[in-house]
Design an enzyme around this catalytic site. Structure first.
Site, PDB file in Angstrom:
ATOM      1  CE  LYS A   6      -0.405  -0.660   4.999  1.00  0.00           C
ATOM      2  NZ  LYS A   6      -1.186  -0.904   6.053  1.00  0.00           N
ATOM      3  NE  ARG A  58      -7.474  -0.186  10.281  1.00  0.00           N
ATOM      4  CZ  ARG A  58      -5.944  -0.130  10.087  1.00  0.00           C
ATOM      5  NH1 ARG A  58      -5.152   0.961  10.108  1.00  0.00           N
ATOM      6  NH2 ARG A  58      -5.519  -1.398   9.534  1.00  0.00           N
ATOM      7  CG  HIS A  94      -4.415  -4.562  11.637  1.00  0.00           C
ATOM      8  ND1 HIS A  94      -3.072  -4.894  10.983  1.00  0.00           N
ATOM      9  CD2 HIS A  94      -4.022  -3.253  11.752  1.00  0.00           C
ATOM     10  CE1 HIS A  94      -2.142  -4.108  10.865  1.00  0.00           C
ATOM     11  NE2 HIS A  94      -2.780  -2.905  11.346  1.00  0.00           N
ATOM     12  NE  ARG A 108      -2.659  -8.210   7.584  1.00  0.00           N
ATOM     13  CZ  ARG A 108      -3.329  -8.611   8.650  1.00  0.00           C
ATOM     14  NH1 ARG A 108      -3.947  -9.848   8.759  1.00  0.00           N
ATOM     15  NH2 ARG A 108      -3.548  -7.816   9.654  1.00  0.00           N
ATOM     16  CE1 TYR A 133       9.365  32.157   1.100  1.00  0.00           C
ATOM     17  CE2 TYR A 133       9.379  29.792   1.387  1.00  0.00           C
ATOM     18  CZ  TYR A 133       9.113  30.841   0.571  1.00  0.00           C
ATOM     19  OH  TYR A 133       8.650  31.069  -0.737  1.00  0.00           O
ATOM     20  CB  CYS A 144      11.518  26.446   0.382  1.00  0.00           C
ATOM     21  SG  CYS A 144      12.564  27.522   0.976  1.00  0.00           S
ATOM     22  CG  ASP A 157       9.479  23.624  -5.169  1.00  0.00           C
ATOM     23  OD1 ASP A 157       8.997  22.607  -5.105  1.00  0.00           O
ATOM     24  OD2 ASP A 157       8.970  24.862  -5.190  1.00  0.00           O
TER      25      ASP A 157
HETATM   26  C1  LIG Z   1      -0.401  -1.568   6.951  1.00  0.00           C
HETATM   27  C2  LIG Z   1      -0.952  -3.073   7.305  1.00  0.00           C
HETATM   28  C3  LIG Z   1       0.022  -4.036   7.512  1.00  0.00           C
HETATM   29  C4  LIG Z   1       1.593  -3.888   7.545  1.00  0.00           C
HETATM   30  O1  LIG Z   1       1.846  -3.106   8.786  1.00  0.00           O
HETATM   31  P1  LIG Z   1       3.531  -3.031   8.888  1.00  0.00           P
HETATM   32  O2  LIG Z   1       3.472  -2.486  10.275  1.00  0.00           O
HETATM   33  O3  LIG Z   1       4.074  -2.338   8.131  1.00  0.00           O
HETATM   34  O4  LIG Z   1       4.004  -4.465   9.128  1.00  0.00           O
HETATM   35  C5  LIG Z   1      -0.540  -5.306   7.813  1.00  0.00           C
HETATM   36  N1  LIG Z   1      -2.006  -5.522   7.817  1.00  0.00           N
HETATM   37  C6  LIG Z   1      -2.727  -4.474   7.664  1.00  0.00           C
HETATM   38  C7  LIG Z   1      -4.343  -4.676   7.442  1.00  0.00           C
HETATM   39  C8  LIG Z   1      -2.316  -3.244   7.437  1.00  0.00           C
HETATM   40  O5  LIG Z   1      -3.122  -2.226   7.308  1.00  0.00           O
END
Ligand SMILES: *Cc1c(COP(=O)(O)O)cnc(C)c1O
Length: 400
Positions: free
Chosen positions: A51, A149, A178, A234, A278, A325, A327
């Site tokens: 992602k 969530r 998660h 994951r 700035y 800044c 850029d």
């Molecule tokens: C982003 C995410 C992960 C990976 O998390 P890390 O801490 O980067 O390993 C795994 N599962 C879900 C549902 C996530 O949103």
């Protein structure tokens, strides 16, 4: 020193121009990190999480690499990321981890993407949409064990799992949850979440059914909660060679894949008490040498790091001075030497010095995740190392 850059694989600018501000992605580091994670969790499988532009490393190139390395599954956050991967010719199964709207379901089916079902209502929407198209939707059920969530609360999961079994146009391929705190020093709440997930999974045992693919482990859990590896893990940040927090034991050796570089674009001598940038937040006490770099917060080099960040030039650390800044930004090299065109390292190694993504996170008051995912797409990505050929797409005209 990092490996020699291969020829640019992404033509970035008009007239074949390539900005000197670049992200170099070491494909050998990515491949080695992936292999190390695989070895650590075997026989569990690995779903690299891609992602947010693969945590800034480039969505499609990293997906191509992972597919070429035979990743069993890929994970993305939103539908659009999944579609981009399919359009790039990636055939590996892809799970979209985030919440869905009913209107998106036909596109999931069209692009053969696995859906996350996070409520009974979503299950029914998926079932109906699949029925209407004469298809079977591949679904992973999302259980909320303590993140609040998306997902069905563990204590309400039974009806959800039963409904899923009854949906004729849904194949329940997976079930997942998660962690909210797997990266914290204290593992008590992670263990509580794990226990809740086990409780939910008893549903299958009690009915004598084989459970679908069970998964819960993010990078932190990969490193320190082997009992949470289940059938699939994951990992996100760990794949990119960064540890999720300083509180997590480094049980898998990984190395950072990303280097962020630019070049000196301007050199001058600034007299004492002549403030820089700035807001005039910084001025030299004595005459000094200031160089300007063509990178700024518009590239993701956070303004919050102003007067705190450091960069490497000719193997030495120098302080960034004045406000960053959009850029450009300035660096005080004191009586050091730098010439226009000199390479400047923002993240990575130069000589014996190294600046880490953790350093930038500390200067910006954030976490490494946010630093990586905010490096703007305006910054071209170049892929280095032995595995670089694997990230290249098919030659022009040969679309799959
Ligand atoms: C982003 C995410 C992960 C990976 O998390 P890390 O801490 O980067 O390993 C795994 N599962 C879900 C549902 C996530 O949103």
């Amino acid at each position: 020193m990092h490996a020699q850059a291969s020829p640019p694989l992404i033509a970035q600018g008009p007239e074949g121009l390539m900005r000197p501000t670049q992200v170099l992605v070491d494909t050998d580091a990515l491949a080695a990190n992936f292999a190390a994670i695989r070895r650590h969790v075997a026989p569990a499988k690995v779903m690299p999480i891609l992602k947010a532009n693969a945590y800034g490393h480039g969505l499609v190139p990293v997906a191509r690499l992972m597919a070429a390395l035979d990743a069993d599954y890929l994970g993305v956050a939103v539908l659009e990321e999944g579609i981009l991967l399919r359009q790039a010719g990636i055939r590996t199964p892809i799970l979209v981890l985030g919440g869905i709207w009913g209107s998106q379901i036909p596109l999931f089916l069209k692009y053969d993407l696995t859906l996350t079902a996070s409520s009974i209502e979503k299950l029914q929407q998926i079932d109906q949409a699949a029925a209407a198209l004469g298809r079977t939707a591949r679904v992973h059920l999302k259980i909320d064990t303590g993140m609040e969530r998306i997902g069905v609360h563990d204590y309400h999961a039974e009806g959800f799992l039963e409904t899923a079994l009854r949906c004729r146009h849904i194949q329940v391929e997976g079930i997942f949850s998660h962690f909210a705190n797997a990266d914290a020093a204290d593992l008590a709440s992670a263990r509580l979440q794990l226990e809740r997930f086990h409780e939910v999974l008893r549903f299958y045992d009690q009915r004598g059914l084989p459970p679908p693919l069970r998964h819960m482990a993010n990078s932190a859990a990969v490193l320190r909660l082997p009992e949470a590896h289940f059938d699939l893990v994951r990992p996100g940040i760990l794949l990119y060679g960064v540890y999720p927090s300083p509180d997590v034991p480094r049980t898998v050796a990984v190395r950072p894949a990303l280097t962020w570089k630019t070049r000196v674009v301007y050199f001058k001598v600034t007299p004492p008490e002549r403030p820089v940038s700035y807001g005039w937040t910084w001025a030299p006490r004595q005459q000094t040498r200031i160089v300007t770099l063509p990178v700024g917060y518009g590239d993701g080099y956070f303004r919050a790091m102003s007067n705190r960040a450091q960069v490497l030039i000719r193997g030495r650390r120098y302080p960034q001075v004045g406000r960053i800044c959009m850029d450009q930004m300035m660096v005080d090299i004191g009586w050091g030497t730098a010439y226009n065109g000199d390479e400047v390292v923002l993240i990575g190694q130069q000589g014996n010095e190294r600046i880490t993504v953790e350093d930038l996170a500390a200067w910006a008051g954030t976490i490494p995740y946010e630093i990586l995912t905010n490096i703007n797409t305006r910054v071209p990505r170049l892929y280095t190392g032995q595995h670089a050929a694997l990230v290249a797409g098919p030659p022009p005209g040969e679309t799959s």
